[in-house]
Scaffold this active site. Structure first.
Site, short mmCIF file in Angstrom:
data_model
loop_
_atom_site.label_atom_id
_atom_site.label_comp_id
_atom_site.label_asym_id
_atom_site.label_seq_id
_atom_site.Cartn_x
_atom_site.Cartn_y
_atom_site.Cartn_z
N ASP A 1 0.67 -1.33 0.07
CA ASP A 1 0.03 -0.06 0.04
C ASP A 1 0.89 1.30 0.04
OD1 ASP A 1 -2.32 1.62 -0.13
OD2 ASP A 1 -2.85 1.30 1.96
N ILE B 1 -4.03 0.88 13.01
CA ILE B 1 -3.26 -0.20 13.75
C ILE B 1 -2.44 0.39 14.96
CG2 ILE B 1 -3.19 -1.75 11.86
CD1 ILE B 1 -0.08 -0.90 11.64
N PHE C 1 6.60 0.33 7.32
CA PHE C 1 6.03 1.58 6.93
C PHE C 1 7.02 2.68 7.03
CE2 PHE C 1 2.12 -0.71 8.66
CZ PHE C 1 1.23 -0.44 7.62
#
Length: 432
Positions: A55, A74, A117
């Site tokens: 993503d 999250i 991330f």
């Protein structure tokens, strides 16, 4: 094997279990960090341990926004983004228990997946508490309160305040007051409203502007200035919950509110008194009384509430609201002299002189000795006559100008025709 790879970064997990590792790629620009309930704006790229991208907001060229600490993302994000500064870029390595756990997410993130991330924090803003969502009250929670109970109108609260304007502290105190009457102690309206959204022990920053700053005039702050307050709600006595009390209790509370509103009117605090009356209207909107005595008491309360609310609106120059309150009172008592009189005053202030005269005439039908109504009728008639005369002169001026324009047009038309005839004559002569 990939799970055994060592990753760089600080362990920022609450229990220091290695569940979230953070590595700063680019330092932020200041020391301020987002707090619970802030809306944050980020770009991110998410990858699996093998480097597969699952993503990316950058690929969509659209920043991602969410409210921090609301469990809408999250756990690793709520925890990790709260450690970032504006302009910072960091890498978060998130173990499954801080990501999507055993269930995974969709086809791209399998069960028990560790995720990476890269996040860039662009900006964050506080929660907009204002009723009209006009950003006149922005809250940033530095410390969450306990439980779920919150103060309501009429609650007695104990708070600490620290108000600043352009880095100057202008208000610093610990104080007790009743919600809804904070103006008596120079508490801004925005603070009062925000306190009804706080829980015991909460410590927050409030940014106020526009109408939310009403109440700080004593501190010599410029009109329409933006101010900041640090507010801590230490304790409070819960006010009346109008949703849980029965009809008899609503009647009893309405009597108390009526008495307090009368005191406020006496001291010239019309706006706050009006709020008390509006609460009475809510209490008595659709109750079912068991006794005739309670029915009569409620009727009198409703009538008094509307007539006094009309007075408050009249004093505040809120004429349309005054007329509505008078209309409501006259539905309850079609022969209420005060309501006809106050409605007439409002109509007169709005230059509706004919309607005002009708209301003052109704007053005289009920009380022929009301000299004020007689005087108002005379004033309205004089103003109506002057208005009609002014209107007559205006139309005369308009018609005069129209007549002059028509005359000019006729002259121009005649001249144009004459010129055309001369041109035609010349053309004929030339052709011969």
């Amino acid at each position: 094997m990939a799970a055994e790879v060592e990753f760089k970064g600080e362990d920022i997990s609450p229990s220091k279990d290695g569940g979230i590792l953070k590595e700063i790629i680019k330092e932020g620009s200041d020391d301020e960090k987002p707090v619970t309930n802030d809306k944050v704006f980020v770009h991110y790229v998410g990858t699996l341990l093998d480097g597969t991208k699952f993503d990316s907001s950058r690929d969509r060229n659209q920043k991602f926004e969410f409210e921090l600490g609301k469990d809408t993302v999250i756990k690793a994000w709520d925890i990790g983004v709260a450690t970032m500064k504006r302009g910072e870029i960091c890498r978060l390595i998130c173990k499954p228990e801080y990501a999507y756990g055993e269930s995974g997410s969709g086809d791209k993130i399998g069960p028990n997946a560790t995720l990476i991330f890269e996040i860039e924090l662009f900006d964050f803003i506080g929660e907009d508490l204002s009723e009209g969502k006009d950003q006149s009250i922005i809250r940033r929670i530095f410390k969450r309160g306990e439980g779920w109970a919150k103060p309501s109108d009429g609650s007695k609260v104990e708070v600490s305040l620290k108000g600043t304007h352009e880095n100057r502290v202008f208000d610093e105190r610990k104080i007790k007051f009743t919600v809804g009457e904070g103006f008596l102690q120079n508490i801004p309206e925005g603070i009062e409203y925000a306190i009804t959204r706080m829980t015991k022990g909460e410590n927050s920053q409030l940014k106020l502007k526009s109408k939310a700053t009403i109440g700080i005039e004593k501190f010599n702050i410029p009109k329409n200035a933006h101010v900041k307050y640090i507010v801590t709600l230490h304790d409070f006595e819960k006010g009346v919950d109008k949703w849980s009390i029965n009809d008899a209790e609503k009647l009893e509370e309405s009597e108390k509110l009526k008495k307090r509103a009368a005191e406020l009117i006496k001291d010239g605090h019309y706006r706050v008194a009006c709020k008390k009356y509006k609460t009475i209207v809510e209490y008595l909107k659709s109750p079912n009384y068991e006794t005739e005595n309670d029915k009569k008491k409620a009727h009198v309360l409703k009538l008094t509430t509307q007539t006094n609310m009309a007075l408050c609106h009249l004093k505040l120059n809120e004429y349309a609201e005054c007329i509505r309150a008078c209309d409501a009172a006259l539905e309850l008592d079609p022969k209420n002299e005060k309501s006809f009189f106050r409605r007439g005053q409002s109509q007169m202030s709005m230059s509706s002189f004919e309607e005002a005269i009708k209301d003052f005439q109704e007053v005289l039908k009920l009380n022929s000795s009301n000299d004020a109504a007689k005087q108002h009728i005379q004033t309205c008639q004089e103003k109506l006559k002057a208005y009609q005369q002014q209107e007559k002169q205006l139309y005369a001026t308009i018609f005069s100008k129209m007549s002059e324009e028509n005359e000019k047009t006729n002259v121009q038309t005649t001249n144009g025709e004459h010129k055309t005839n001369e041109e035609n004559k010349n053309e004929t002569t030339t052709s011969n």
